[in-house]
Design a protein around this motif. Sequence first.
Motif, mmCIF file in Angstrom:
data_model
loop_
_atom_site.group_PDB
_atom_site.id
_atom_site.type_symbol
_atom_site.label_atom_id
_atom_site.label_comp_id
_atom_site.label_asym_id
_atom_site.label_seq_id
_atom_site.Cartn_x
_atom_site.Cartn_y
_atom_site.Cartn_z
ATOM 1 N N ALA A 264 0.199 2.872 6.533
ATOM 2 C CA ALA A 264 0.793 3.840 7.448
ATOM 3 C C ALA A 264 -0.233 4.916 7.758
ATOM 4 O O ALA A 264 -1.367 4.887 7.264
ATOM 5 C CB ALA A 264 2.057 4.452 6.838
ATOM 6 N N ASN A 265 0.157 5.885 8.587
ATOM 7 C CA ASN A 265 -0.764 6.936 9.003
ATOM 8 C C ASN A 265 -1.158 7.860 7.864
ATOM 9 O O ASN A 265 -0.458 7.986 6.860
ATOM 10 C CB ASN A 265 -0.140 7.760 10.128
ATOM 11 N N GLY A 266 -2.279 8.547 8.069
ATOM 12 C CA GLY A 266 -2.819 9.425 7.043
ATOM 13 C C GLY A 266 -1.928 10.582 6.667
ATOM 14 O O GLY A 266 -2.125 11.203 5.621
ATOM 15 N N SER A 267 -0.932 10.910 7.497
ATOM 16 C CA SER A 267 -0.035 12.023 7.182
ATOM 17 C C SER A 267 1.170 11.594 6.356
ATOM 18 O O SER A 267 2.048 12.394 6.072
ATOM 19 C CB SER A 267 0.469 12.687 8.470
ATOM 20 N N ARG A 268 1.207 10.335 5.960
ATOM 21 C CA ARG A 268 2.351 9.829 5.203
ATOM 22 C C ARG A 268 2.205 10.135 3.720
ATOM 23 O O ARG A 268 1.145 9.952 3.126
ATOM 24 C CB ARG A 268 2.476 8.311 5.412
ATOM 25 N N THR A 269 3.289 10.604 3.111
ATOM 26 C CA THR A 269 3.345 10.744 1.657
ATOM 27 C C THR A 269 3.636 9.370 1.061
ATOM 28 O O THR A 269 4.584 8.698 1.477
ATOM 29 C CB THR A 269 4.450 11.724 1.246
ATOM 30 N N MET A 270 2.832 8.956 0.096
ATOM 31 C CA MET A 270 3.041 7.648 -0.516
ATOM 32 C C MET A 270 3.910 7.758 -1.754
ATOM 33 O O MET A 270 3.756 8.688 -2.544
ATOM 34 C CB MET A 270 1.695 7.003 -0.850
ATOM 35 N N HIS A 271 4.804 6.798 -1.897
ATOM 36 C CA HIS A 271 5.690 6.715 -3.045
ATOM 37 C C HIS A 271 5.363 5.449 -3.826
ATOM 38 O O HIS A 271 4.995 4.427 -3.253
ATOM 39 C CB HIS A 271 7.149 6.733 -2.596
ATOM 40 N N ALA A 272 5.495 5.514 -5.106
ATOM 41 C CA ALA A 272 4.972 4.501 -6.025
ATOM 42 C C ALA A 272 5.338 3.082 -5.605
ATOM 43 O O ALA A 272 6.516 2.749 -5.456
ATOM 44 C CB ALA A 272 5.473 4.775 -7.438
ATOM 45 N N GLY A 273 4.304 2.263 -5.409
ATOM 46 C CA GLY A 273 4.482 0.839 -5.214
ATOM 47 C C GLY A 273 4.949 0.397 -3.852
ATOM 48 O O GLY A 273 5.175 -0.803 -3.654
ATOM 49 N N LEU A 274 5.097 1.317 -2.879
ATOM 50 C CA LEU A 274 5.647 0.928 -1.582
ATOM 51 C C LEU A 274 4.542 0.612 -0.578
ATOM 52 O O LEU A 274 4.455 -0.501 -0.075
ATOM 53 C CB LEU A 274 6.576 2.017 -1.053
ATOM 54 N N LEU A 275 3.693 1.569 -0.263
ATOM 55 C CA LEU A 275 2.598 1.351 0.674
ATOM 56 C C LEU A 275 1.334 0.949 -0.080
ATOM 57 O O LEU A 275 1.117 1.346 -1.218
ATOM 58 C CB LEU A 275 2.324 2.613 1.485
ATOM 59 N N ASP A 276 0.490 0.178 0.607
ATOM 60 C CA ASP A 276 -0.813 -0.172 0.040
ATOM 61 C C ASP A 276 -1.847 0.914 0.303
ATOM 62 O O ASP A 276 -2.824 1.037 -0.438
ATOM 63 C CB ASP A 276 -1.307 -1.490 0.624
ATOM 64 N N GLY A 277 -1.668 1.686 1.371
ATOM 65 C CA GLY A 277 -2.638 2.717 1.687
ATOM 66 C C GLY A 277 -2.367 3.338 3.035
ATOM 67 O O GLY A 277 -1.321 3.112 3.650
ATOM 68 N N LEU A 278 -3.351 4.120 3.499
ATOM 69 C CA LEU A 278 -3.209 4.889 4.725
ATOM 70 C C LEU A 278 -4.314 4.551 5.713
ATOM 71 O O LEU A 278 -5.369 4.035 5.345
ATOM 72 C CB LEU A 278 -3.244 6.385 4.414
ATOM 73 N N VAL A 279 -4.046 4.862 6.971
ATOM 74 C CA VAL A 279 -5.017 4.697 8.051
ATOM 75 C C VAL A 279 -5.455 6.081 8.505
ATOM 76 O O VAL A 279 -4.617 6.925 8.842
ATOM 77 C CB VAL A 279 -4.412 3.907 9.227
ATOM 78 N N TRP A 280 -6.758 6.310 8.500
ATOM 79 C CA TRP A 280 -7.332 7.614 8.845
ATOM 80 C C TRP A 280 -7.989 7.491 10.215
ATOM 81 O O TRP A 280 -9.102 6.998 10.343
ATOM 82 C CB TRP A 280 -8.345 8.040 7.796
ATOM 83 N N GLU A 281 -7.290 7.950 11.254
ATOM 84 C CA GLU A 281 -7.808 7.858 12.611
ATOM 85 C C GLU A 281 -8.716 9.046 12.904
ATOM 86 O O GLU A 281 -8.505 10.150 12.398
ATOM 87 C CB GLU A 281 -6.657 7.805 13.609
ATOM 88 N N SER A 282 -9.768 8.806 13.735
ATOM 89 C CA SER A 282 -10.768 9.848 14.038
ATOM 90 C C SER A 282 -11.322 10.433 12.743
ATOM 91 O O SER A 282 -11.516 11.645 12.607
ATOM 92 C CB SER A 282 -10.166 10.946 14.915
#
Length: 471
Positions: A264-282
Motif C-alpha cells: 500500500a502507499n507510504g502513508s499507510r499504518t501497517m498492522h502485524a502480518g497484514l501488509l508486506d510493505g509500502l510503496v514510496w512514490e517520488s
Amino acid sequence: MAGTDRPWFTSRRGFLLAGATVVAAGAYDVTGLRHHKPKDTSTANDVPAAQASREMTFPRTATCYLAQSRLPPVATLARYDLVVINNEWPHRVPPDYFVKLRAANPRMRLLAYVDLVDSMSRTGTVKNWPNSYALWQFQTSSSSRFPRAWLAYTAAGVPVHDYQDLVMTNLTDACPRVGGQRFVEYAADWVTGRVWSAGIWDGIYLDVWGDTLWTVDQNQWDITGTGHDVPSTKIYGPGDPLDRGLTSGERTMRSRMPDAILVANGSRTMHAGLLDGLVWESFADPLVHRDPVSDLTGYVTVGASAPHRKPGVSMTISSRRVPAGSADDYRRARFALAATLMQNGFWAPMGDDYGQPVYYDEMDGAGLGRGYLGQALEPNPPLSVITTVTDDGTGSPAPYVYRRDFEHGIALVNVGPTAQQVTLRREYRRLSGKTDRLVNNGTTVDLLTIPAQDGVILLDPLSPPPPATSP
C-alpha cells in the motif's frame, strides 16, 4: 472512459482516465483478443515468484507500468524483478504473454494495480474493462448503479474528491451498509474474487490506500450517512475510522490470499502480518519537495522494524523530471537507487509518465546481470546501523553519507546538501557503463567525492559477480 482519444498523464492514476483507446503498434494490444476463463491462466504461474528464493539478490528493480493501450514486449517487462500493471490485463492479452514473462525472468513478481478510492463515472467497453464494470456496477460505459451511500459526500450533498473530479469512496468502518455490506467489505470481495482469481498474480498494489489522505478537497464530510459531518482530523490517521476500515479490508484479503504480496502507499499504518510493505512514490525527490533525509529515514525504519509480513516487500518509485540522458538524469537515478539499496526495496524508475519504463547502468551493472551485487552482508539494517559512523562496512563514512555492503560490491549515497569525500579501506571498481561513461568508467578508486544528493555503486575486485546468465 469512453473509447475516445484522451491525453496522457504523468501521475499513476491519470492513466486510468486515458480511456480504452487502442494504438495499432506495439506488442499485445487490446483489439480482437479472445476471452479466457481465469483458470485457463494457471499455467502462467508454473514458476511463481512466490516460490522463488525470498532472499532475492541486489539490486532489486521494478516498474509501475500503467499505460492502458498496450503492454510492452515481454522482453521489456522481463528486465524488472517487480512489475506492477493494471488488474484488467489478464482479460486483454492471451495467457501465453504471462507464461513467456515468467519464463523470461523466473524471479519476477507480478502485482495487480488496484485503486479502490477514486470512483469511476465512465469507462470503456466491458470487453476491456470487465473488472471495472463489476466493481463500479456499470450497465453501459457511462451509466452505473453504484450506491451513492458508498461515496463520500458532505451533509449538504457536496461530493468529496481526492483526485480530480472523481468522487471518493467511503472506506471507513462507519460507512453505511448496502445489501448488508460496507464498501470496504464489498471492495475486499472484489479484490479476492475478481482480481486475484485471474491466477497470474503474485500480489496486489493497493494504490491510494493510506490512512492519511493529503489531497481531499473537503475538511469534513458525512462518513455515517446520517446528515452529520465529521472533521477530517477525526477521520484520517492511525486508529481513526479510515484506518479501521482499511485494516478490516486487509484482514479479509490476507485471510483469503494468505500467500499474496500486499503493498500500500507510504502513508499507510501497517498492522502485524497484514501488509508486506509500502510503496514510496517520488522517493527522496527534492524536485517535488520531498525531503531526502526524511524519506530515507522513514523507508529504512519501516523496512527494518514495522510490523509487516516477513520478509517484507517495498517499492520506491522515481519519475525522471529532467531531460533524458542528461547528467542530472543519471545523478538522480544513481541517488534514488543507492538510497533504495540502504534497505531491501525494489526501485522503479519511470520516464515522463507511468507508461515509460526506463533502465540505467546500475540496474544490471551495465550487463553484469540481474542481482549482480549478490546478497547484502547486513540482511535487514535498521536506521541505527545505517547511521553508525564507520570507515568500513555498512554505516556512515561521512556526514549524510551512508554505505551498505554486499557480496560483490558496495552502495554509497549522499543525502546531504554538500559534496562529501569518502575514503575507502581498499580499492573498489566503478561500473563499466553503457549509458553513463562519465561516472561509470570502469576505473578503480580508494578515495572518491560524492556530490550532494548523488550515489554510486562500486564493485569489489576481490569478489567479482559471476558471469551473467540473463539479460
